[in-house]
Write a protein that holds these residues in place. Structure first.
Motif, mmCIF file in Angstrom:
data_model
loop_
_atom_site.group_PDB
_atom_site.id
_atom_site.type_symbol
_atom_site.label_atom_id
_atom_site.label_comp_id
_atom_site.label_asym_id
_atom_site.label_seq_id
_atom_site.Cartn_x
_atom_site.Cartn_y
_atom_site.Cartn_z
ATOM 1 N N LEU A 81 26.535 45.549 41.316
ATOM 2 C CA LEU A 81 27.795 45.776 41.340
ATOM 3 C C LEU A 81 28.292 47.419 41.357
ATOM 4 O O LEU A 81 27.721 48.013 40.935
ATOM 5 C CB LEU A 81 28.508 45.002 40.156
ATOM 6 N N ASP A 138 33.830 46.266 43.290
ATOM 7 C CA ASP A 138 33.556 44.742 43.177
ATOM 8 C C ASP A 138 34.675 44.196 42.137
ATOM 9 O O ASP A 138 34.989 43.004 42.278
ATOM 10 C CB ASP A 138 32.273 44.473 42.823
ATOM 11 N N ARG A 145 36.915 39.583 45.211
ATOM 12 C CA ARG A 145 35.379 40.002 45.126
ATOM 13 C C ARG A 145 34.985 39.538 43.660
ATOM 14 O O ARG A 145 33.906 39.111 43.437
ATOM 15 C CB ARG A 145 35.359 41.540 45.475
ATOM 16 N N TYR A 146 35.916 40.167 42.748
ATOM 17 C CA TYR A 146 35.708 39.798 41.238
ATOM 18 C C TYR A 146 35.317 38.542 40.941
ATOM 19 O O TYR A 146 34.598 38.032 40.349
ATOM 20 C CB TYR A 146 36.810 40.501 40.582
ATOM 21 N N ALA A 181 32.240 37.189 42.544
ATOM 22 C CA ALA A 181 30.811 37.507 41.757
ATOM 23 C C ALA A 181 31.038 36.664 40.531
ATOM 24 O O ALA A 181 29.774 36.519 40.013
ATOM 25 C CB ALA A 181 31.201 39.307 41.174
#
Ligand code: GLU
Length: 378
Positions: free
Chosen positions: A100, A104, A110-111, A114
């Motif tokens: 990461l 990110d 994107r967070y 993930a």
């Protein structure tokens, strides 16, 4: 399922020549596997890529510039992951690699992606091993050190605890390398008021005491406790888990106790970011409103800087440029340029549409500065 994030530093995992220490990897995998067998989910945040890369590349590529570090990490990261895969194999644990950067975390989608992916890995009983994606990280997008990264990961997965393992037993009241009467501090209750000495950096690690304390401070504000302990102590993770199970924060290492109730959702995301995408400068009226837990409206906006879109995290600054809070902007920088200083009822007229009265809704806004509202003194 209780979730732990265990950050382990290069100082624990490397031999004197910078190569991975197989004995340490094996012992760590055994320790973590035991804790997983007891029903915990564990995310490992591991340094070592640059150290291991340096040990292979030799003097021709010293870790003295970003460009060199990028290449060294690309050599060392596979060695790091291989060392984990090999060490966890006897315990039938699958290791996953998660790389990461700060970017990110900054992009909400994107967070969330993930987070979802890491949740799935944990549900499967895998062991995610996280590191910064050093090969592509440049100053603008990186987190910079793994103490901070581990706090961000702990917040992201809503961990119950963060454990930071390095080559120190605890935080001491003074530098233990210089004073032999230095005493370990087993518990820090009010991290906001705590000031520490800085014992400097380890040979390969980026941080030091400073980044460990600041990581713990950031998490304490979000309602998560951190324990800092020596990664070279046999079975340290199991020992700490026993200590937590007894409801006993104090004991081995130093525990920085959460100072707030847990925060969740968008506010937590806003709090864990190190950087914002832009700045909204506001007048004294808006400043008072924000301090009184109200939303930020267009009328109080003086100007903007940076480029941000709807949904990005922006800083709210006073007229002197000091950041007083952060929040998720409902409008882009271009849109704010057209509605700033205007009444909410004029938004439609200026833009031809409205996304609501709030430029930043109070539910998505946190105060960051300890400064008080205007009119109440400094
Ligand atoms: N990401 C770096 C590495 O794996 C370490 C950063 C740190 O020591 O905090 O080498």
């Amino acid at each position: 399922m209780k979730k732990l994030v265990v950050k382990i530093g290069s100082s624990v995992l490397t031999l004197d020549n910078g190569k991975p220490d197989p004995v340490r990897f094996k012992a760590f995998a055994k320790d973590v596997s035991r804790v997983i067998d007891r029903g915990y989910a564990v995310v490992v945040v591991s340094s070592g890529a640059i150290a291991f890369g340096s040990s292979l590349a030799g003097a021709s590529l010293a870790p003295d510039s970003i460009a060199h570090k990028q290449v060294l990490s690309s050599i060392g990261q596979p060695l790091l992951i291989n060392a984990y895969t090999d060490s966890f194999r006897p315990y039938d644990r699958i290791v996953t690699q998660v790389l990461l950067t700060h970017e990110d975390f900054m992009d909400r989608q994107r967070y969330l992606n993930a987070r979802r992916s890491m949740d799935l890995m944990l549900a499967q009983g895998f062991v995610p091993v996280v590191n910064e994606n050093d090969t592509i990280a440049v100053d603008e997008i990186k987190v910079g050190d793994n103490d901070t990264l581990s706090a961000m990961v702990a917040a992201m997965i809503s961990a119950d605890r963060l454990i930071i393992l390095s080559n120190i037993d605890a935080i001491f009241d003074k530098d233990p390398y210089r004073y032999h009467d230095a005493k370990p501090i087993s518990e820090i209750q009010h991290i906001e008021q705590y000031k520490s000495f800085d014992e400097g950096k380890s040979r390969y690690g980026v941080g030091g005491i400073r980044t460990k304390i600041s990581a713990a401070r950031q998490l304490a504000r979000m309602g998560i406790s951190t324990t800092i302990a020596n990664g070279r102590t046999d079975g340290i993770v199991t020992k700490l888990v026993d200590q937590f199970a007894q409801g006993n924060g104090a004991g081995i290492g130093t525990t920085v106790v959460a100072s707030q109730r847990r925060i969740s959702g968008a506010k937590k995301w806003v709090s864990l970011l190190l950087k914002s995408s832009g700045i909204i400068t506001v007048d004294d009226g808006a400043l008072s409103a924000v301090h009184k837990n109200k939303s930020l409206l267009a009328a109080g906006i003086l100007g903007t800087s940076g480029t941000f879109k709807q949904g990005d995290v922006v800083s709210i600054a006073d007229a002197r440029g000091r950041e007083i809070g952060r929040g998720i902007s409902n409008y882009s920088v271009t849109e704010i340029g057209m509605i700033k200083g205007k009444k909410s009822s004029q938004i439609n007229g200026s833009l031809g549409y409205s996304k609501g009265d709030e430029v930043i809704h109070r539910d998505n806004l946190i105060l960051t500065a300890s400064s008080s509202a205007p009119g109440r003194g400094e």
